[in-house]
Design an enzyme around this catalytic site. Sequence first.
Site, PDB file in Angstrom:
ATOM      1  N   ALA A 166       2.543  -1.807   9.220  1.00  0.00           N
ATOM      2  CA  ALA A 166       1.744  -2.717  10.046  1.00  0.00           C
ATOM      3  C   ALA A 166       2.444  -4.049  10.206  1.00  0.00           C
ATOM      4  O   ALA A 166       3.359  -4.380   9.447  1.00  0.00           O
ATOM      5  CB  ALA A 166       0.377  -2.946   9.388  1.00  0.00           C
TER       6      ALA A 166
ATOM      7  N   TYR B 227      -4.164 -11.435  15.230  1.00  0.00           N
ATOM      8  CA  TYR B 227      -3.935 -10.329  14.295  1.00  0.00           C
ATOM      9  C   TYR B 227      -5.160  -9.403  14.287  1.00  0.00           C
ATOM     10  O   TYR B 227      -5.027  -8.179  14.385  1.00  0.00           O
ATOM     11  CB  TYR B 227      -3.676 -10.882  12.883  1.00  0.00           C
TER      12      TYR B 227
ATOM     13  N   LEU C 147       0.827  -1.207   0.000  1.00  0.00           N
ATOM     14  CA  LEU C 147       0.000   0.000   0.000  1.00  0.00           C
ATOM     15  C   LEU C 147       0.864   1.261   0.000  1.00  0.00           C
ATOM     16  O   LEU C 147       0.538   2.243  -0.681  1.00  0.00           O
ATOM     17  CB  LEU C 147      -0.935  -0.015   1.220  1.00  0.00           C
TER      18      LEU C 147
ATOM     19  N   LYS D 192      -5.437  -5.405  15.317  1.00  0.00           N
ATOM     20  CA  LYS D 192      -5.932  -4.342  14.433  1.00  0.00           C
ATOM     21  C   LYS D 192      -7.118  -3.625  15.083  1.00  0.00           C
ATOM     22  O   LYS D 192      -7.241  -2.396  14.976  1.00  0.00           O
ATOM     23  CB  LYS D 192      -6.339  -4.920  13.065  1.00  0.00           C
TER      24      LYS D 192
ATOM     25  N   ASP E 276      12.382   3.935  12.534  1.00  0.00           N
ATOM     26  CA  ASP E 276      11.815   2.762  13.197  1.00  0.00           C
ATOM     27  C   ASP E 276      10.680   3.248  14.089  1.00  0.00           C
ATOM     28  O   ASP E 276      10.899   4.010  15.033  1.00  0.00           O
ATOM     29  CB  ASP E 276      12.900   2.052  14.018  1.00  0.00           C
TER      30      ASP E 276
HETATM   31  N1  LIG Z   1      -2.132  -7.110   2.744  1.00  0.00           N
HETATM   32  C1  LIG Z   1      -3.431  -7.363   2.989  1.00  0.00           C
HETATM   33  O1  LIG Z   1      -4.051  -8.245   2.362  1.00  0.00           O
HETATM   34  C2  LIG Z   1      -4.154  -6.543   4.036  1.00  0.00           C
HETATM   35  C3  LIG Z   1      -5.460  -6.940   4.417  1.00  0.00           C
HETATM   36  C4  LIG Z   1      -6.140  -6.173   5.357  1.00  0.00           C
HETATM   37  C5  LIG Z   1      -5.546  -5.051   5.913  1.00  0.00           C
HETATM   38  N2  LIG Z   1      -4.278  -4.704   5.552  1.00  0.00           N
HETATM   39  C6  LIG Z   1      -3.685  -3.488   6.146  1.00  0.00           C
HETATM   40  O2  LIG Z   1      -3.280  -2.612   5.101  1.00  0.00           O
HETATM   41  C7  LIG Z   1      -2.144  -1.842   5.529  1.00  0.00           C
HETATM   42  C8  LIG Z   1      -1.026  -1.956   4.497  1.00  0.00           C
HETATM   43  O3  LIG Z   1      -0.641  -3.325   4.399  1.00  0.00           O
HETATM   44  P1  LIG Z   1       0.481  -3.830   3.361  1.00  0.00           P
HETATM   45  O4  LIG Z   1       0.086  -5.222   2.964  1.00  0.00           O
HETATM   46  O5  LIG Z   1       0.727  -2.817   2.342  1.00  0.00           O
HETATM   47  O6  LIG Z   1       1.748  -3.940   4.340  1.00  0.00           O
HETATM   48  P2  LIG Z   1       3.187  -4.620   4.036  1.00  0.00           P
HETATM   49  O7  LIG Z   1       3.382  -4.752   2.568  1.00  0.00           O
HETATM   50  O8  LIG Z   1       3.276  -5.855   4.886  1.00  0.00           O
HETATM   51  O9  LIG Z   1       4.208  -3.529   4.577  1.00  0.00           O
HETATM   52  C9  LIG Z   1       4.331  -3.262   5.939  1.00  0.00           C
HETATM   53  C10 LIG Z   1       5.242  -2.079   6.107  1.00  0.00           C
HETATM   54  O10 LIG Z   1       5.400  -1.818   7.513  1.00  0.00           O
HETATM   55  C11 LIG Z   1       6.757  -1.458   7.722  1.00  0.00           C
HETATM   56  N3  LIG Z   1       7.188  -1.687   9.093  1.00  0.00           N
HETATM   57  C12 LIG Z   1       7.175  -2.828   9.793  1.00  0.00           C
HETATM   58  N4  LIG Z   1       7.698  -2.642  11.011  1.00  0.00           N
HETATM   59  C13 LIG Z   1       8.091  -1.339  11.082  1.00  0.00           C
HETATM   60  C14 LIG Z   1       8.711  -0.533  12.053  1.00  0.00           C
HETATM   61  N5  LIG Z   1       9.047  -1.012  13.271  1.00  0.00           N
HETATM   62  N6  LIG Z   1       8.976   0.761  11.757  1.00  0.00           N
HETATM   63  C15 LIG Z   1       8.666   1.264  10.560  1.00  0.00           C
HETATM   64  N7  LIG Z   1       8.058   0.573   9.594  1.00  0.00           N
HETATM   65  C16 LIG Z   1       7.787  -0.736   9.850  1.00  0.00           C
HETATM   66  C17 LIG Z   1       7.530  -2.340   6.775  1.00  0.00           C
HETATM   67  O11 LIG Z   1       8.834  -1.795   6.652  1.00  0.00           O
HETATM   68  P3  LIG Z   1      10.143  -2.667   6.233  1.00  0.00           P
HETATM   69  O12 LIG Z   1      10.135  -2.625   4.737  1.00  0.00           O
HETATM   70  O13 LIG Z   1      11.322  -1.915   6.716  1.00  0.00           O
HETATM   71  O14 LIG Z   1      10.005  -3.993   6.836  1.00  0.00           O
HETATM   72  C18 LIG Z   1       6.649  -2.267   5.532  1.00  0.00           C
HETATM   73  O15 LIG Z   1       6.970  -1.160   4.744  1.00  0.00           O
HETATM   74  C19 LIG Z   1      -1.790  -2.349   6.920  1.00  0.00           C
HETATM   75  O16 LIG Z   1      -2.433  -1.578   7.907  1.00  0.00           O
HETATM   76  C20 LIG Z   1      -2.421  -3.750   6.925  1.00  0.00           C
HETATM   77  O17 LIG Z   1      -2.687  -4.221   8.233  1.00  0.00           O
HETATM   78  C21 LIG Z   1      -3.567  -5.419   4.615  1.00  0.00           C
END
Ligand SMILES: NC(=O)c1ccc[n+]([C@@H]2O[C@H](COP(=O)([O-])OP(=O)(O)OC[C@H]3O[C@@H](n4cnc5c(N)ncnc54)[C@H](OP(=O)(O)O)[C@@H]3O)[C@@H](O)[C@H]2O)c1
Length: 280
Positions: A56, A124, A12, A128, A32
């Site tokens: 997240a 999880y 995202l 959330k 971080d």
């Molecule tokens: N993917 C799905 O199907 C899905 C479904 C429902 C809801 N969501 C929600 O949608 C949103 C976006 O999800 P996404 O799938 O795009 O996420 P993602 O691809 O898993 O990316 C998570 C991001 O969080 C960062 N992160 C993790 N720990 C961190 C820390 N301590 N400090 C700073 N950054 C940190 C990661 O950074 P690094 O690159 O450095 O690790 C990464 O950029 C989230 O709120 C998720 O819960 C997603």
Amino acid sequence: MKTIILGAKGMLGGALQEVFPNALALDRAELDLFDTGAVEALFEKEQPELVINAAAYNAVDQCEEDAAQKEIAFRLNSEVPKQLATLCKSMGATFVHYSSDYVFAGDGSQPHAEASKTGPVNVYGESKLAGEQAVQEVGGQYYIIRLSRLFGKEGQSEVSKRSFIDTMLYLVKEVGKTELSIVDDEVGSPTYAPDLAAFTKSLIEEKAESGIYHGANSGECSWFAFANEAFALASLDVKTTPCGSDAYPRAAKRPAYTTLNNSKRLPMRSWQDALADYIT
Ligand SMILES: NC(=O)c1ccc[n+]([C@@H]2O[C@H](COP(=O)([O-])OP(=O)(O)OC[C@H]3O[C@@H](n4cnc5c(N)ncnc54)[C@H](OP(=O)(O)O)[C@@H]3O)[C@@H](O)[C@H]2O)c1
């Protein structure tokens, strides 16, 4: 508008950068989010007017049984957004945070509106929901946007999961699978990352009321139907068979029916149209 995007390398986060090209986009290496002092210092230095948190913890099965992972999930999905919302409120900035269809129990058969009763069935989902509650308690100008089954250009982050659609295409195109059994008893609302990013921008531009929004594409499908649509669009010849979720035992229970009804904004285009855009 001075904007910060957090979680910039996630799936995202990448789509958000396309829609907010002038934003300061940061990932863990630059900031971080567990370092509360560094977060405070960044806000002090940048004085943002808009903060979009796409960071997240998303490892649904890992945090179900592992206490250390559970702690990380709650810190990143609940304590971090609480601090971000508090800082935004104190400087009059708008805060955007994302949540999940997994806040619902999924035991009904009607689409969930924004105010529908929550009741997560896994850790999880609990983390959330705790994040949603924390942001709401802080108040200020905020948007909590729930989504589900995200697909789009793969995230650059190591923790980004390959989306379900990319996994299906990979299994057929790269691994050479010609037959697949796919879960047909979990139904939800796919969300195309660029559409969600545009939805986010529209809330901000139109100064929508603070609160919870559903930002998924219109319609619903099982994983089986989702995959079949992708295979048809990609002209891939694969024999698919529907199966129950019990065919793939996992640590965390999944809610069965989590369709998100966007009852507060104009409906987004259908997931089929969005998928066609992504694949073709
Ligand atoms: N993917 C799905 O199907 C899905 C479904 C429902 C809801 N969501 C929600 O949608 C949103 C976006 O999800 P996404 O799938 O795009 O996420 P993602 O691809 O898993 O990316 C998570 C991001 O969080 C960062 N992160 C993790 N720990 C961190 C820390 N301590 N400090 C700073 N950054 C940190 C990661 O950074 P690094 O690159 O450095 O690790 C990464 O950029 C989230 O709120 C998720 O819960 C997603």
